[in-house]
Design an enzyme around this catalytic site. Sequence first.
Site, PDB file in Angstrom:
ATOM      1  CG  HIS A  16       3.954  -1.075 -16.057  1.00 22.62           C
ATOM      2  ND1 HIS A  16       2.651  -1.526 -16.049  1.00 22.62           N
ATOM      3  CD2 HIS A  16       4.471  -1.424 -14.856  1.00 22.62           C
ATOM      4  CE1 HIS A  16       2.397  -2.138 -14.913  1.00 22.62           C
ATOM      5  NE2 HIS A  16       3.483  -2.085 -14.150  1.00 22.62           N
ATOM      6  CE  LYS A  40       1.368 -10.738  -7.909  1.00 19.61           C
ATOM      7  NZ  LYS A  40       2.432  -9.807  -8.180  1.00 19.61           N
ATOM      8  NE  ARG A  89       3.283   2.927  -8.143  1.00 23.03           N
ATOM      9  CZ  ARG A  89       2.619   1.821  -7.935  1.00 23.03           C
ATOM     10  NH1 ARG A  89       1.545   1.551  -8.630  1.00 23.03           N
ATOM     11  NH2 ARG A  89       2.988   0.965  -6.999  1.00 23.03           N
ATOM     12  CB  SER A 127      -1.624  -3.562 -12.583  1.00 21.81           C
ATOM     13  OG  SER A 127      -0.504  -3.266 -13.377  1.00 21.81           O
TER      14      SER A 127
HETATM   15  O1  PNS Z   1       5.063  -5.629 -11.012  1.00 19.54           O
HETATM   16  P1  PNS Z   1       5.378  -6.119  -9.621  1.00 19.54           P
HETATM   17  O2  PNS Z   1       4.331  -7.106  -9.149  1.00 19.54           O
HETATM   18  O3  PNS Z   1       5.612  -5.005  -8.656  1.00 19.54           O
HETATM   19  O4  PNS Z   1       6.771  -6.920  -9.760  1.00 19.54           O
HETATM   20  C1  PNS Z   1       7.354  -7.532  -8.637  1.00 19.54           C
HETATM   21  C2  PNS Z   1       8.364  -8.588  -9.076  1.00 19.54           C
HETATM   22  C3  PNS Z   1       7.661  -9.631  -9.942  1.00 19.54           C
HETATM   23  C4  PNS Z   1       9.480  -7.943  -9.874  1.00 19.54           C
HETATM   24  C5  PNS Z   1       8.963  -9.238  -7.792  1.00 19.54           C
HETATM   25  O5  PNS Z   1       7.924  -9.701  -6.985  1.00 19.54           O
HETATM   26  C6  PNS Z   1       9.902 -10.373  -8.121  1.00 19.54           C
HETATM   27  O6  PNS Z   1      11.045 -10.139  -8.440  1.00 19.54           O
HETATM   28  N1  PNS Z   1       9.389 -11.628  -8.045  1.00 19.54           N
HETATM   29  C7  PNS Z   1      10.151 -12.788  -8.390  1.00 19.54           C
HETATM   30  C8  PNS Z   1      10.437 -13.629  -7.150  1.00 19.54           C
HETATM   31  C9  PNS Z   1      11.633 -13.082  -6.429  1.00 19.54           C
HETATM   32  O7  PNS Z   1      12.732 -13.023  -6.962  1.00 19.54           O
HETATM   33  N2  PNS Z   1      11.416 -12.664  -5.181  1.00 19.54           N
HETATM   34  C10 PNS Z   1      12.447 -12.100  -4.354  1.00 19.54           C
HETATM   35  C11 PNS Z   1      12.548 -10.607  -4.557  1.00 19.54           C
HETATM   36  S1  PNS Z   1      13.006  -9.974  -3.038  1.00 19.54           S
END
Ligand code: PNS
Length: 157
Positions: A16, A40, A89, A127
């Site tokens: 990150h 979650k 990645r 992570s």
């Molecule tokens: O670090 P991550 O877990 O890959 O991040 C994913 C994240 C938190 C950016 C994504 O799941 C997100 O935007 N969640 C918020 C809920 C949302 O807007 N969902 C619709 C996205 S299609």
Amino acid sequence: MKAIYPGSFDPITYGHIDIVKRASRVFDEIIVVVMMNPHKQYMFSLEERLEMVEKSLVVMGKITVDSHCGLLVDYVRKSSSRIVIRGLRAVSDFEMELQMAHANRRLLPDFESMFFMTDTKYSFISSSIVKEIICFGGDVSEWVPEFVIEAFRKKTR
Ligand code: PNS
């Protein structure tokens, strides 16, 4: 120009941090948003994740840290930027990221996703992998800062 970098950061890794360093060469300001999804399960609380993100990134300058619970588009809508950064990645990340980018753009038409590729040396870490390795006593010092390892120790003591 300003950009938003959202993620779970459970916990933050050098992968990150590498993305933020790359993005900060392109953008004047980056808002790192620690996301909270009540459905979650996280290892670290929102406060713990925020603290680790702040410790890792604020020293770099140009970075502000925030948090958000709910849809990413709702955060972006209230922000003065429409640009969202995500890290890639490997090709395997691409499919999910593409789906999210399209869904987000459908929800907010001027939502713009931008992708940065991590350094090869972080291309296989996440992570989740860090958590798995550290839970079994493995050495993760190549992938996360020392204070993240310390936070793990406190949790599992
Ligand atoms: O670090 P991550 O877990 O890959 O991040 C994913 C994240 C938190 C950016 C994504 O799941 C997100 O935007 N969640 C918020 C809920 C949302 O807007 N969902 C619709 C996205 S299609």
